[in-house]
Design a protein around this motif. Structure first.
Motif, mmCIF file in Angstrom:
data_model
loop_
_atom_site.group_PDB
_atom_site.id
_atom_site.type_symbol
_atom_site.label_atom_id
_atom_site.label_comp_id
_atom_site.label_asym_id
_atom_site.label_seq_id
_atom_site.Cartn_x
_atom_site.Cartn_y
_atom_site.Cartn_z
ATOM 1 N N THR A 191 0.827 -1.206 0.000
ATOM 2 C CA THR A 191 0.000 0.000 0.000
ATOM 3 C C THR A 191 0.859 1.253 0.000
ATOM 4 N N THR A 193 0.431 5.348 1.244
ATOM 5 C CA THR A 193 -0.352 6.318 2.010
ATOM 6 C C THR A 193 -0.093 7.715 1.450
ATOM 7 N N SER A 202 -5.175 11.484 5.758
ATOM 8 C CA SER A 202 -4.460 10.813 4.668
ATOM 9 C C SER A 202 -5.290 9.626 4.169
ATOM 10 N N THR A 204 -4.991 5.714 2.207
ATOM 11 C CA THR A 204 -4.112 4.599 1.858
ATOM 12 C C THR A 204 -4.785 3.766 0.777
ATOM 13 N N THR A 205 -4.007 3.444 -0.264
ATOM 14 C CA THR A 205 -4.555 2.644 -1.354
ATOM 15 C C THR A 205 -3.536 1.581 -1.748
ATOM 16 N N ASN A 233 4.521 1.838 1.954
ATOM 17 C CA ASN A 233 4.621 1.253 3.282
ATOM 18 C C ASN A 233 5.428 -0.049 3.311
ATOM 19 N N SER A 240 10.167 0.426 2.632
ATOM 20 C CA SER A 240 9.329 1.603 2.394
ATOM 21 C C SER A 240 10.155 2.731 1.800
#
Length: 640
Positions: A191, A193, A202, A204-205, A233, A240
């Motif tokens: 994901t 963010t 924020s 997250t996708t 992430n 990350s």
């Protein structure tokens, strides 16, 4: 098939060594042919040599070790024969990488087989690597193993927004591209963010093929350009990372529409003006701030705060002059939206009115001043105070009167000269003006007989018994002069007297002959006439005893001794009193006993015996009665 070897025979033996390089043809037929010499003839002998596959060893190493996900590592298998075997194995080596990926096969060359492999995940690290030599015709198979440690690969994250710049309310798409720093590595998963830099939460996708996208709408320009951050992430294989960009957001254009209700309206009617402010695409959202309304009638502008994109004010158009009025709403903008304006037209008609008229006093009397008051009011929904003039019709044939309204009322005064025609129809007609329509109202004015008051006075007061009193009755009214007669009652039991009014006054005279009953109640009763009601007035008349004088005469005078003396007293009232006193008079002569003698017709007489020679004082004392006061008189009697 190898070349023959020749060896010298020594002590009957000839020895050579030979290494079979292949098992192909085993068992091999060995032939030894003695070539003979000078003494011995040639001969040959044979044997067989069985040759089996040589054992091998396989060693495997990976380099570099450790690696990261996606990084190529070189795996080398070293295949060697095991003594007494010798030679260089050939064939292939099959590599197992321990990560579930397909095996790879490589040819052995000079004892080495080499492949490269990139690990796509850290899951299972360290991985067990196995290299299996598959053997060949001459060498048996063998295998070796090693371990490969694989760590997370570093990543880079790049973020971009499109479109950029945008306006408030316009969606922008933020795209984060996450890649491994190792070329050729698989796409990171997991994901991302996104932080938008405007204080909103924020988002997250999930990555797909290393790409993550999110749409975001900026609702304000405060803080523009906004710092946009995309933070990858990480996952099991990739560390990350983050990247940043800046998104410029400008104020969105707006449109302002204004409507008024009700439309049309009338003068004095409250009108609600509503301004709707909207964002113009691609802008979106709900503008905030204030709207300034201009009403087009010269009054001061009004300002209202937007709520949910609308702002309302109420305004009362006080006149129809200038209608239709141009109404303008100016949105003053805010941090996110530009200003704009809109206009409308408000039609204002004259307000209907109602006119009420009253008269006072009502009823009135002929000759009395009557005040007529017209009240002109706006009829709802109209409001305000009408101005202009009101025309009054009195209903008695006289000319109409016109008065100017002040504070919504107009007054005139009128005097009705006669009761004939009562009740009179009274009409008040409002003539209208630019803002208010005409109207009229009716009333009636009733005329009754005039009330009167009767005042009675007497002179002189007090009076004396026997005196003549003048009694005066004054009959008055608020308007006009009463006519007719007045009847007088004197309060002493005598008959009443009637006199005719002249100029509102009637007069009689009356003599009071006694004080008995004083003070006497005087009553004057006005009998009324065609225009005036009757009335009664009272007064009191005080009657006191009249002053008297007494005259005393003695005869004969002078007298001589031996003469009988007659004394006569005459009592008379003193003007203005009249009448004949009654009662007694005490007559006295010096040296003789007094004698009380009744008055008869105002005179009293008494005889006295002869007096001695000399001068004697003769006294007469009137003792008074109810109506006449005492008095005293003297004379001198001479006796010779």
């Amino acid at each position: 098939g190898s070349p023959t070897l020749t060896a010298l025979v020594s002590d009957g033996l000839a020895v050579v060594t030979h290494a079979y390089g292949s098992t192909s043809g085993s068992p091999f037929a060995i032939t030894a042919t003695y070539d003979g010499d000078a003494n011995f003839s040639s001969s040959s002998g044979s044997d067989t040599q069985t040759v089996g596959k040589a054992a091998t060893t396989t060693a495997v190493v990976s380099s570099p070790d450790p690696t990261v996900v996606g990084q190529l590592t070189t795996v080398t298998a070293s295949v060697a024969s095991v003594a007494p075997g010798a030679g260089a194995p050939s064939g292939t080596v099959t590599f197992h990488f321990g990560d579930g990926s397909p095996t790879l096969t490589a040819l052995v060359s000079d004892g080495l087989a080499v492949v490269t492999h990139a690990y796509g995940s850290t899951s299972g690290s360290p991985f067990a690597i196995t290299a299996t030599y598959d053997g060949d015709a001459n060498f048996s198979s063998s295998s070796g193993s090693d371990t490969q440690t694989v760590g997370k690969a570093a990543t880079t994250t790049a973020v971009a927004s499109s479109p950029d710049p945008t306006v408030v309310g316009q969606p922008t798409t933020l795209t984060a591209s996450v890649a491994s720093v190792v070329a050729g590595a698989a796409a990171p998963t997991g994901t991302v963010t996104f932080s938008f830099g405007d204080g909103t939460p924020s988002t997250t996708t999930t990555l797909s093929d290393g790409i993550a996208t999110v749409a975001h709408t900026y609702t304000s320009t405060a803080g523009s350009p906004f710092p946009v951050t995309a933070t990858y992430n990480g996952d099991a294989s990739f560390t990350s990372s983050s990247g940043s960009d800046a998104q410029t957001v400008a104020r969105a254009a707006t449109s302002t529409a204004v409507v008024s209700s009700p439309d049309p309206s009338v003068a004095g009617q409250a009108v609600t003006l509503t301004a709707t402010v909207s964002a113009v695409a691609p802008g979106a959202g709900t503008p905030t701030g204030t709207v300034t309304f201009s009403f087009g009638d010269g009054t001061s502008a009004g300002t209202a705060t937007l709520s949910g994109g609308t702002a309302t004010v109420t305004h009362t158009f006080t006149g129809a002059a200038g209608s239709p009025y141009t109404v303008t709403a100016i949105y003053n903008g805010d941090a996110g939206f530009t200003s704009s304006s809109g206009s409308d037209a408000q039609t204002v008609a004259r307000a209907a009115t109602s006119t009420a008229v009253v008269s006072s006093p009502d009823p009135s009397v002929a000759g009395e001043v009557v005040t007529l008051t017209a009240t002109v009011s706006a009829v709802a929904p109209g409001a305000g105070t009408p101005t202009g003039t009101v025309t009054f019709s009195f209903g008695d044939g006289t000319s109409a009167g016109t008065a100017t309204l002040s504070g919504g009322t107009a007054t005139v005064t009128h005097t009705y000269a006669t009761r004939s025609g009562s009740p009179f129809p009274v009409t008040a007609t409002y003539n209208g003006n630019a803002n208010f329509a005409a109207s009229s109202g009716d009333d009636t004015q009733t005329l009754t007989k005039n009330a009167t008051t009767t005042t009675v006075t007497s002179t002189p007061d007090p009076s004396v018994s026997g005196g003549t009193v003048t009694v005066r009755a004054t009959v008055s009214s608020a308007a006009g002069t009463p006519t007719g007669t007045v009847t007088f009652s004197f309060g002493d039991g005598t008959s009443t007297a009637t006199a005719t009014l002249s100029g509102g006054v009637a007069t009689v005279t009356h003599p009071y002959t006694t004080t008995t009953g004083s003070p006497f109640t005087l009553t004057a009763t006005y009998g009324g006439d065609a225009s005036f009601n009757g009335s009664t007035g009272t007064d009191t008349q005080t009657v006191t005893r009249a002053t008297t004088t007494i005259t005393v005469v003695s005869t004969p005078n002078p007298a001589t001794t031996g003469d009988r003396i007659t004394v006569t007293a005459t009592v008379v009232p003193v003007a203005p009193a009249t009448g004949t006193p009654t009662g007694t008079v005490t007559l006295a002569i010096t040296g003789r006993s007094p004698q009380a003698v009744p008055l008869v017709g105002g005179t009293a007489s008494a005889s006295f015996n002869p007096l001695q020679k000399g001068t004697h004082v003769v006294t007469g004392n009137y003792n008074g009665d109810v109506s006449f006061a005492p008095s005293t008189g003297t004379t001198v009697q001479t006796v010779n």
